[in-house]
Design a protein around this motif. Sequence first.
Motif, short mmCIF file in Angstrom:
data_model
loop_
_atom_site.label_atom_id
_atom_site.label_comp_id
_atom_site.label_asym_id
_atom_site.label_seq_id
_atom_site.Cartn_x
_atom_site.Cartn_y
_atom_site.Cartn_z
N LEU A 17 0.84 -1.19 0.00
CA LEU A 17 0.00 0.00 0.00
C LEU A 17 0.88 1.24 0.00
CD1 LEU A 17 -2.68 1.54 0.28
CD2 LEU A 17 -2.58 1.13 2.72
N TYR A 18 0.69 2.10 -1.00
CA TYR A 18 1.35 3.41 -1.08
C TYR A 18 0.33 4.47 -0.72
CZ TYR A 18 5.15 1.24 -3.72
OH TYR A 18 6.21 0.46 -4.11
N VAL A 19 0.73 5.41 0.14
CA VAL A 19 -0.18 6.46 0.60
C VAL A 19 0.52 7.81 0.55
CG1 VAL A 19 -1.49 7.33 2.57
CG2 VAL A 19 -1.41 4.90 2.14
N MET A 20 -0.23 8.83 0.12
CA MET A 20 0.29 10.19 0.14
C MET A 20 -0.89 11.14 0.32
SD MET A 20 2.90 11.82 -2.53
CE MET A 20 2.28 13.27 -3.31
N LYS A 21 -0.69 12.15 1.13
CA LYS A 21 -1.75 13.12 1.38
C LYS A 21 -1.97 13.98 0.14
CE LYS A 21 -3.29 15.74 5.33
NZ LYS A 21 -4.47 14.94 5.48
N ASN A 22 -3.24 14.19 -0.21
CA ASN A 22 -3.57 15.17 -1.25
C ASN A 22 -4.38 16.28 -0.60
OD1 ASN A 22 -6.38 14.56 -1.15
ND2 ASN A 22 -6.16 12.94 -2.64
N ASP A 23 -4.52 17.38 -1.26
CA ASP A 23 -5.25 18.51 -0.67
C ASP A 23 -6.63 18.66 -1.30
OD1 ASP A 23 -3.14 19.20 1.05
OD2 ASP A 23 -2.09 20.19 -0.59
N LEU A 24 -7.25 17.54 -1.63
CA LEU A 24 -8.53 17.58 -2.33
C LEU A 24 -9.73 17.32 -1.42
CD1 LEU A 24 -7.46 15.55 -5.50
CD2 LEU A 24 -7.57 18.03 -5.25
N GLY A 25 -9.50 16.75 -0.24
CA GLY A 25 -10.61 16.44 0.65
C GLY A 25 -11.34 15.16 0.29
N ILE A 26 -10.87 14.47 -0.73
CA ILE A 26 -11.44 13.17 -1.11
C ILE A 26 -10.28 12.18 -1.26
CG2 ILE A 26 -13.50 14.02 -2.29
CD1 ILE A 26 -11.94 13.60 -4.94
N ASN A 27 -10.62 10.92 -1.25
CA ASN A 27 -9.61 9.90 -1.47
C ASN A 27 -9.58 9.53 -2.95
OD1 ASN A 27 -8.93 9.80 1.19
ND2 ASN A 27 -10.26 8.09 1.67
N ARG A 28 -8.39 9.21 -3.43
CA ARG A 28 -8.23 8.71 -4.79
C ARG A 28 -7.57 7.35 -4.70
NH1 ARG A 28 -5.66 13.31 -8.42
NH2 ARG A 28 -3.92 12.97 -7.01
N LEU A 29 -8.13 6.39 -5.41
CA LEU A 29 -7.71 5.00 -5.29
C LEU A 29 -7.15 4.48 -6.60
CD1 LEU A 29 -7.73 2.30 -3.65
CD2 LEU A 29 -10.00 1.91 -4.61
N GLY A 30 -6.02 3.80 -6.53
CA GLY A 30 -5.44 3.11 -7.67
C GLY A 30 -5.13 1.67 -7.29
N ILE A 31 -5.34 0.76 -8.23
CA ILE A 31 -5.05 -0.65 -7.99
C ILE A 31 -4.21 -1.14 -9.15
CG2 ILE A 31 -6.00 -2.96 -7.68
CD1 ILE A 31 -8.59 -1.58 -6.70
N THR A 32 -3.08 -1.77 -8.86
CA THR A 32 -2.25 -2.33 -9.92
C THR A 32 -1.92 -3.78 -9.62
OG1 THR A 32 -0.18 -1.61 -8.93
CG2 THR A 32 -1.19 -0.12 -10.48
N VAL A 33 -1.96 -4.57 -10.68
CA VAL A 33 -1.57 -5.97 -10.60
C VAL A 33 -0.71 -6.23 -11.83
CG1 VAL A 33 -2.36 -8.35 -10.45
CG2 VAL A 33 -3.77 -6.53 -9.50
N GLY A 34 0.54 -6.58 -11.62
CA GLY A 34 1.47 -6.78 -12.72
C GLY A 34 1.20 -8.06 -13.50
#
Length: 126
Positions: A30-47
């Motif tokens: 799990l990679y996490v970084m704060k954004n300043d948007l007030g919502i969460n953004r989700l990405g999923i990767t499978v190689g």
Amino acid sequence: MKNTVPLKKNSEFLRLYKKGKFFAGKNIVLYVMKNDLGINRLGITVGKKFGKSVKRNRMKRLIRENYRLYEEFVKKGYDLVFVARNTEQMPDFKDVKKEMKFLMKKLDIFEQEKYEQEKQSCLEDG
């Protein structure tokens, strides 16, 4: 998912890989970084090394569904990327759920108190 939008651009994923915090579990990173948007953004990767498309898509569905169940307990304003790790055995639903909760707690984006209150109210209602 109500409060989450998908991460789509490659540059957004790369920024998260380079600048974000991460924690690795047995099946997921799990990679996490704060954004300043007030919502969460989700990405999923499978190689591609994970397996053929059926196996990769199954893993994406497991991650997406488990995130949907935990979505209301995740703090707002973060970019998250779940990366499936190549294992010899396909994890089941409960394994992914347990590991996802563990990783979110480790990276301090999981609201444990809210989760416990919800769990307690469900036990009292049922």
